[in-house]
Design a protein around this motif. Structure first.
Motif, mmCIF file in Angstrom:
data_model
loop_
_atom_site.group_PDB
_atom_site.id
_atom_site.type_symbol
_atom_site.label_atom_id
_atom_site.label_comp_id
_atom_site.label_asym_id
_atom_site.label_seq_id
_atom_site.Cartn_x
_atom_site.Cartn_y
_atom_site.Cartn_z
ATOM 1 N N UNK A 37 1.208 -0.690 -0.080
ATOM 2 C CA UNK A 37 0.314 0.117 0.083
ATOM 3 C C UNK A 37 0.998 1.314 -0.030
ATOM 4 N N UNK A 38 0.640 2.209 -1.152
ATOM 5 C CA UNK A 38 1.211 3.490 -1.096
ATOM 6 C C UNK A 38 1.662 4.441 0.338
ATOM 7 N N UNK A 39 2.346 4.561 0.448
ATOM 8 C CA UNK A 39 1.649 5.725 1.996
ATOM 9 C C UNK A 39 2.156 7.036 1.999
ATOM 10 N N UNK A 40 2.689 7.554 -0.136
ATOM 11 C CA UNK A 40 3.187 9.166 -0.223
ATOM 12 C C UNK A 40 4.724 9.275 0.045
ATOM 13 N N UNK A 41 4.865 10.135 -0.189
ATOM 14 C CA UNK A 41 5.808 10.785 -0.805
ATOM 15 C C UNK A 41 6.706 10.901 0.790
ATOM 16 N N UNK A 42 6.374 11.122 1.869
ATOM 17 C CA UNK A 42 6.620 11.663 2.738
ATOM 18 C C UNK A 42 7.468 10.480 3.623
ATOM 19 N N UNK A 43 6.357 9.461 3.427
ATOM 20 C CA UNK A 43 6.945 8.423 4.319
ATOM 21 C C UNK A 43 7.743 7.015 2.823
ATOM 22 N N UNK A 44 7.553 6.934 1.964
ATOM 23 C CA UNK A 44 7.948 6.044 0.551
ATOM 24 C C UNK A 44 9.082 6.604 0.580
ATOM 25 N N UNK A 45 8.963 7.535 0.314
ATOM 26 C CA UNK A 45 10.769 8.816 -0.175
ATOM 27 C C UNK A 45 10.004 8.828 -1.816
ATOM 28 N N UNK A 46 8.653 8.653 -2.388
ATOM 29 C CA UNK A 46 8.258 8.994 -3.747
ATOM 30 C C UNK A 46 7.143 8.919 -4.117
ATOM 31 N N UNK A 47 6.516 10.293 -4.942
ATOM 32 C CA UNK A 47 4.872 10.498 -5.158
ATOM 33 C C UNK A 47 4.265 9.307 -4.944
ATOM 34 N N UNK A 48 2.275 8.993 -5.055
ATOM 35 C CA UNK A 48 2.106 8.289 -5.456
ATOM 36 C C UNK A 48 1.178 8.504 -6.864
ATOM 37 N N UNK A 49 0.293 8.041 -7.058
ATOM 38 C CA UNK A 49 0.033 7.989 -8.613
ATOM 39 C C UNK A 49 -1.691 9.309 -7.644
ATOM 40 N N UNK A 50 -1.649 8.676 -7.067
ATOM 41 C CA UNK A 50 -2.579 10.643 -6.443
ATOM 42 C C UNK A 50 -2.205 11.418 -6.295
ATOM 43 N N UNK A 51 -0.909 11.148 -5.699
ATOM 44 C CA UNK A 51 -0.258 13.180 -5.650
ATOM 45 C C UNK A 51 -0.024 13.272 -6.778
ATOM 46 N N UNK A 52 0.442 12.485 -7.688
ATOM 47 C CA UNK A 52 1.280 13.305 -8.810
ATOM 48 C C UNK A 52 -0.039 13.168 -9.433
ATOM 49 N N UNK A 53 -1.236 12.382 -9.801
ATOM 50 C CA UNK A 53 -2.324 12.950 -10.955
ATOM 51 C C UNK A 53 -3.053 14.862 -9.678
ATOM 52 N N UNK A 54 -2.671 15.303 -9.029
ATOM 53 C CA UNK A 54 -3.254 16.144 -8.541
ATOM 54 C C UNK A 54 -2.022 17.831 -8.130
ATOM 55 N N UNK A 55 -1.361 16.916 -9.039
ATOM 56 C CA UNK A 55 0.058 17.918 -8.565
ATOM 57 C C UNK A 55 -0.651 18.826 -10.287
ATOM 58 N N UNK A 56 -0.185 19.407 -10.161
ATOM 59 C CA UNK A 56 -0.529 20.529 -11.285
ATOM 60 C C UNK A 56 0.614 20.672 -12.640
ATOM 61 N N UNK A 57 2.078 19.848 -12.629
ATOM 62 C CA UNK A 57 3.273 19.054 -13.328
ATOM 63 C C UNK A 57 2.442 17.996 -14.133
ATOM 64 N N UNK A 58 1.436 17.411 -13.716
ATOM 65 C CA UNK A 58 1.166 16.069 -14.371
ATOM 66 C C UNK A 58 0.273 16.627 -15.490
ATOM 67 N N UNK A 59 0.889 15.692 -16.985
ATOM 68 C CA UNK A 59 -0.025 14.919 -17.881
ATOM 69 C C UNK A 59 -1.184 14.999 -17.916
ATOM 70 N N UNK A 60 -2.030 14.945 -19.027
ATOM 71 C CA UNK A 60 -3.642 14.023 -18.560
ATOM 72 C C UNK A 60 -3.581 13.331 -18.968
ATOM 73 N N UNK A 61 -4.198 12.304 -19.519
ATOM 74 C CA UNK A 61 -4.245 10.819 -20.366
ATOM 75 C C UNK A 61 -4.777 11.425 -21.790
ATOM 76 N N UNK A 62 -5.232 12.810 -22.009
ATOM 77 C CA UNK A 62 -5.574 13.042 -23.783
ATOM 78 C C UNK A 62 -3.893 13.052 -24.731
ATOM 79 N N UNK A 63 -3.473 13.526 -23.701
ATOM 80 C CA UNK A 63 -2.196 14.806 -23.637
ATOM 81 C C UNK A 63 -1.040 13.468 -23.754
ATOM 82 N N UNK A 64 -1.086 12.605 -23.062
ATOM 83 C CA UNK A 64 0.098 11.297 -23.252
ATOM 84 C C UNK A 64 -0.849 11.134 -24.714
ATOM 85 N N UNK A 65 -1.321 10.495 -25.052
ATOM 86 C CA UNK A 65 -2.450 10.103 -26.827
ATOM 87 C C UNK A 65 -1.939 10.848 -27.835
ATOM 88 N N UNK A 66 -1.110 12.342 -27.486
ATOM 89 C CA UNK A 66 -0.583 12.815 -28.150
ATOM 90 C C UNK A 66 0.537 12.343 -28.544
#
Lengths: 127, 172, 367
Positions: free
Chosen positions: B1-30
């Motif tokens: 179970x991912x515990x988040x950046x401050x415990x695991x040391x790397x960001x979870x998918x959730x932390x990444x997806x709500x950050x403004x630097x992570x592209x949308x799935x539509x953009x990935x497709x292009x």
């Protein structure tokens, strides 16, 4: 005396250890071939790079014990690396308490493991 | 179970997806796009200056999270080596029918070589699949941060963020 | 003006004051200028003004060249061991290079102390064994001396120093077996922890080192996890095959010289412990003595640079050499400093700094 002999034997073994020098580095590049100077550590000749500290030259040769404490004869080695803690002091050219982590090597330097405060009379037992 | 950046040391998918630097799935497709994995407000903004198209904005204060303008970003990868945190990647999910490409900063020696088969790792450093080295870029402006691009199975594009360090004998 | 310490704060103070017309003497007890920057091989954070994106080693070189070319006189291998009223500095020169010192007395109108910080130690059974060392010592060995302190390392502490030195040990070719962090959360920046995780280094939070094993040097370490009541969880106790244990347990201001000079000290846990009180111009309670950088509260190289500039400028201004833009310039430095002290990592430091300055405004009269 027995301790001293053991430590010399250990060093002979460690002296063959290689690979402590960081020869390749992604940021700092290859280690430039510097001038090599000879130093003598507890009677044994080792090679050092000009400009490096005594502590670095010893670590590169696999030597980690710089001194033994006065009362309990415990080994000490590099700890702070900035000339403050005095754990790495040794007898250099007959002068005790030289901070090896900040003192550069010089050709022909004679370095000895320090016992206690390094005084000739070795009266540290009483201290 | 991912515990988040401050415990695991790397960001979870959730932390990444709500950050403004992570592209949308539509953009990935292009096609190729920068993936900015910077989810903590630290005082830092070289990414903003790095992008010639101004596709990454930090603004004032400099602790703002970098915001990716995914329309402006062409996935050129200039920002990858300029991020002091080594937290920017370029992912191309359209690389080929079966493969995606992932570009990441790599500051170890030796560097892999083009064509090498390498062990691709995820954010936790676990080997997740093989990858093939497509290119290594280390121009002067990178200031010694090499950028390595590898091809991996398409399904691994969101997982792979580097390779196992190469030691001794080269793989492949 | 005399500046003590040629790290980022001291170099910046010296450059600023020299450019405004003071004659500056910069002294440092080491053989190389740059302070801890000379071993920081990673790219720095911050903004353009702080040379963000540039490696610390390159910032050190550029600052030193700027100081020398602007006319600052630099004495390396020069240890200040006393400060008398005046202020007068008593300096031993040449200890490291010649192992025989010559004594110099220097009278200065203004003094900027930028003596930096020292590492905190953590004691546990076996911690005195050779092979247990400060993370900073290991960093000096790999990046300055280019010698590995060991081949298999346990890092104790996950603050930025622990994370960065872990990364740099990997870059130098050592293995870092694990990072243990006694707190339930990682202390340093997530981008640093992500970098070392990607490289395969586990970060064990709520873990501590119990003991170091070894006869003459480190031959292993024992670690254990803690539960939420700080009791060790027996089944997590494990032996690690390591030859080196690095301690990265934070830094404290290196305030010995400031204390010797008579500067009032204040205890700030957030800023690393006992540090000299100063006002908003970096002036201490002793007339003519300023502080900057980690000595004035442990922060980062970027804040040290700005504080150095502020101290140098304030000192020049107090001697009538501030120039027409002094007030504006001070304001913009303070603005940049406040920008570096926001966000989850900066806020506590901002609050702690204002506490110090609040006390400082009462007891530190302008130089």
């Amino acid at each position: 005396m027995i301790q001293a002999l053991a430590s010399t034997a250990e060093r002979d073994k460690e002296g063959d250890e290689s690979g402590m020098r960081v020869t390749e580095h992604p940021i700092l590049g290859g280690l430039t071939p510097g001038r090599v100077v000879q130093i003598v550590v507890d009677g044994k000749k080792i090679e050092a790079r000009e400009g490096e500290t005594i502590a670095a030259a010893l670590l590169a040769a696999g030597i980690r014990v710089n001194r033994y404490t006065s009362k309990r004869h415990e080994p000490r080695g590099l700890f702070c690396g900035i000339g403050q803690c005095t754990d790495c002091v040794m007898v250099v050219n007959g002068v005790p308490n030289v901070r090896t982590c900040v003192t550069p090597v010089a050709s022909g330097m004679v370095i000895e493991t320090q016992h206690g405060s390094g005084g000739r009379a070795e009266s540290d037992e009483e201290v | 179970m991912p515990r988040g950046l401050t415990v695991d040391g790397f960001p979870t998918e959730e932390e990444l997806k709500k950050s403004p630097g992570y592209p949308s799935e539509e953009r990935f497709k292009r096609g190729p796009v920068a993936v900015v994995e910077c989810v903590q407000e630290i005082p830092c903004n070289p990414c903003e200056l790095a992008c010639p198209r101004k596709a990454i904005q930090v603004g004032v204060p400099i602790t703002n999270l970098p915001r990716l303008d995914e329309e402006k970003c062409t996935g050129c990868g200039i920002c990858v080596a300029r991020c002091p945190g080594l937290a920017i990647f370029v992912v191309d999910k359209t690389y080929s029918d079966k493969e995606a490409s992932v570009s990441f900063p790599y500051e170890y020696v030796p560097l892999p070589r083009e064509g090498d088969v390498v062990l691709a790792v995820d954010r936790a450093g676990s080997v997740v699949c093989d990858g093939t080295v497509l290119r290594i870029s280390n121009p002067k402006r990178n200031d010694r941060t090499a950028v390595v691009t590898i091809a991996v199975p398409k399904g691994m594009a969101d997982e792979v963020r580097g390779i196992a360090r190469i030691r001794g004998e080269r793989i492949g | 003006m005399a500046v003590v310490g040629a790290g980022p704060a001291g170099l910046a103070a010296a450059i600023e004051a020299q450019k405004r017309g003071l004659n500056v003497l910069l002294v440092d007890m080491n053989l190389k200028a740059g302070g801890q920057l000379i071993k920081q091989i990673h790219k720095f954070f911050g903004s353009h003004e702080h040379r963000a994106g540039t490696r610390g080693i390159d910032i050190a070189r550029d600052l030193y060249e700027e100081a020398v070319s602007s006319g600052v006189e630099v004495w390396l291998d020069a240890a200040v061991y006393a400060i008398y009223p005046g202020p007068v500095l008593e300096i031993a020169r040449g200890i490291l290079a010649t192992r025989t010192a010559s004594k110099e007395m220097v009278h200065a109108s203004r003094v900027v102390l930028a003596t930096g910080a020292s590492e905190n130690a953590v004691s546990f059974p076996g911690w005195t064994l050779p092979g247990v060392m400060g993370a900073g010592a290991a960093q000096t060995m790999i990046n300055v001396e280019r010698v590995l302190p060991g081949k298999r390392v346990l890092m104790v502490g996950s603050g930025n120093v622990g994370l960065i030195v872990t990364y740099q040990l990997l870059q130098a070719g050592a293995e870092v077996v694990a990072i243990v962090e006694v707190a339930p959360k990682i202390g340093g920046y997530g981008v640093h922890s992500a970098k070392v995780r990607r490289a395969g280094v586990p970060i064990l939070t709520s873990y501590t080192v119990l003991r170091a094993f070894g006869d003459r040097q480190v031959e292993g370490a024992e670690i254990v996890a803690y539960d939420e009541h700080h009791n060790p969880i027996e089944e997590t106790r494990q032996f690690l095959d390591v030859d080196t244990i690095c301690i990265a347990a934070g830094l404290k201001p290196y305030a010995k010289l400031a204390a010797l000079a008579g500067c009032e000290l204040i205890y700030s846990p957030v800023l690393g412990g006992w540090m000299p009180v100063h006002d908003e111009n970096m002036h201490t309670s002793v007339p003519g003595i300023y502080v900057a950088g980690d000595l004035a509260g442990v922060e980062e190289a970027s804040t040290a640079l700005e504080e150095g500039r502020l101290a140098g400028l304030s000192a020049a201004e107090s001697l009538g050499k501030g120039g027409p833009d002094a007030a504006d310039e001070k304001e913009s430095i303070r603005e940049r400093l406040s920008m570096l002290r926001i966000g989850p990592f900066g806020k506590a430091r901002a609050d702690a700094k204002s506490e110090v300055i609040k006390v400082g405004e009462k007891i530190c009269r302008a130089g």
